[in-house]
Design an enzyme around this catalytic site. Structure first.
Site, short mmCIF file in Angstrom:
data_model
loop_
_atom_site.label_atom_id
_atom_site.label_comp_id
_atom_site.label_asym_id
_atom_site.label_seq_id
_atom_site.Cartn_x
_atom_site.Cartn_y
_atom_site.Cartn_z
N GLU A 147 0.53 63.46 21.80
CA GLU A 147 1.73 64.11 22.35
C GLU A 147 2.22 63.32 23.55
OE1 GLU A 147 1.42 68.30 23.29
OE2 GLU A 147 2.84 68.07 24.96
N ASP A 190 5.14 63.64 26.45
CA ASP A 190 6.18 64.44 27.08
C ASP A 190 7.14 63.51 27.81
OD1 ASP A 190 4.80 66.64 26.17
OD2 ASP A 190 3.77 66.99 28.08
N GLU A 209 9.26 67.37 31.23
CA GLU A 209 9.21 68.83 31.29
C GLU A 209 9.75 69.21 32.66
OE1 GLU A 209 5.72 70.80 28.87
OE2 GLU A 209 4.94 69.13 30.04
#
Length: 397
Positions: free
Chosen positions: A163, A165, A168
């Site tokens: 994953e 990101d 965020e």
């Protein structure tokens, strides 16, 4: 490139304008492109959001938080994708990580919007222009990508999950703090081990203090993923870089708005509902002007399933996985199973479901299980190619 106003043009003129718009998007180069480089825009993972395109995006994907995704919480208008979080009480099946079991009819209190790409990829440059939600604290607008979890990978050092990101927003105590993090599951000492930013900050965490309030206007957030490095950008400026140690799996590009404190609490490696179920500040929405994905020509070669498109030859199935091993239902209840066929590039992903005891629970071709009578039944999913299977136990109370 944004929406083109078309008024009182004959059909041929409209067609020419649309073709011009597509051509313009395809010819764009990413802001990080250097002289002499050629980058190709990936249409299946890019969108100017002139229409809501369900062939490109999944707007009601699998649930994994203490909120539920709803198709109607994702809307497109005026050239913007809007993802909205609402205060809506409801119940659904919920994974209770502390007790390692699925719980039917678990009470939840919020719904939200998501757009998950149907196409996957890895190496390349990704960028989105995003305006954060007005409510703070409570929600986190996110731009990220994630893979399936492949439990068949059991060798030391195998990466079961990746994953990245890209950003965020507004999930920390200060509104200008942003996260640009990495998550993964790697086999260590024979066991799958979650690596989270909090526990592995050297390899997995990038924090940044934004020079602006992300709720007030649109800003660009990007990441460049190569075999060796992962580099994050905000408004064209580098804000972090990490070695690419584990992030080589195929991932779905995702835009979403998740729930955060004070409406959530983190324990047992997941979010749970908190005591705060307030409707104050809801509904609240993030907006996305565009998302664009490029792959650089000549410098992104990799094996199938690790960042490139699938080969034209037939790819056999090697496993199928159900999202849980056991689930409890009450008589009359139903649930939809989620099965993942691997590898991601498998040519024939069709599966067949069956029940060991139809008096207790039935299952249809779409994986919908219905509880009939008290007892237990084993639900089997079997791939049409290679006959790979996985099972779960349905207990009916």
């Amino acid at each position: 490139m944004k929406p083109i106003s078309i008024v009182a043009f004959p059909i041929p003129a409209i067609s020419m304008l649309l073709l011009s718009a597509v051509s313009q998007a395809a010819s764009m180069q990413p802001p990080i492109a250097k002289p002499g480089e050629t980058w190709i825009l990936q249409a299946k993972r890019s969108d100017e959001f002139n229409v809501k395109d369900a062939t490109k995006w999944n707007f009601q994907t699998e649930n994994y938080g203490v909120w539920s995704w709803k198709n109607e919480n994702a809307t497109v208008s005026n050239g913007k994708l809007k993802l909205t979080t609402k205060r809506e009480s409801h119940q659904r099946t919920f994974w209770d990580g502390c007790n390692q079991q699925q719980v039917a009819n678990y009470p939840l209190y919020y719904t939200s919007g998501v757009a998950k790409s149907r196409a996957t990829g890895n190496y390349g440059y990704y960028e989105a222009r995003i305006k954060g939600a007005s409510t703070f604290p409570g929600v986190s607008p996110a731009f990220w990508m994630y893979s399936t979890i492949d439990r068949s990978l059991t060798k030391e050092g195998d990466v079961q999950y990746s994953e990245i990101d890209v950003v965020e927003l507004t999930q920390k105590s200060a509104v200008r703090e942003s996260d640009h993090d990495l998550h993964n599951i790697v086999v260590k000492n024979g066991k799958p081990t979650w690596m989270r930013p909090g526990s592995f900050p050297q390899t997995n965490h990038n924090g940044y203090h934004l020079p602006f309030d992300p709720r007030n206007d649109f800003h660009t957030y990007g990441v460049n993923v190569t075999k060796d490095k992962i580099t994050w950008y905000v408004d064209g400026e580098i804000v972090g870089e990490k070695d690419n140690l584990y992030w080589h799996r195929q991932m779905n590009l995702t835009l979403s708005q998740g729930l955060r404190a004070p409406h959530t609490q983190w324990k047992c490696n997941q979010f749970y509902p908190s005591a705060n179920k307030s409707a104050e500040g809801f509904p609240t929405s993030m907006e996305v002007d565009y998302v664009r994905t490029w792959v650089k020509v000549g410098n992104n070669n990799s094996a199938p399933g690790e960042g490139q498109s699938c080969p034209n030859t037939f790819v056999a199935v090697n496993s199928v996985q159900l999202s849980a091993a056991k689930q409890t239902l009450r008589k009359g209840q139903s649930t939809t199973l989620e099965s993942t066929v691997l590898p991601n590039c498998a040519t024939n992903k069709k599966v067949i479901y069956s029940s060991s005891n139809k008096n207790v629970a039935t299952v249809n071709s779409a994986g919908v299980v219905k509880a009939k009578n008290k007892g237990t039944a084993t639900i089997t999913v079997k791939t049409k190619n290679k006959g790979k299977i996985d099972k779960l136990t349905i207990a009916v109370n």
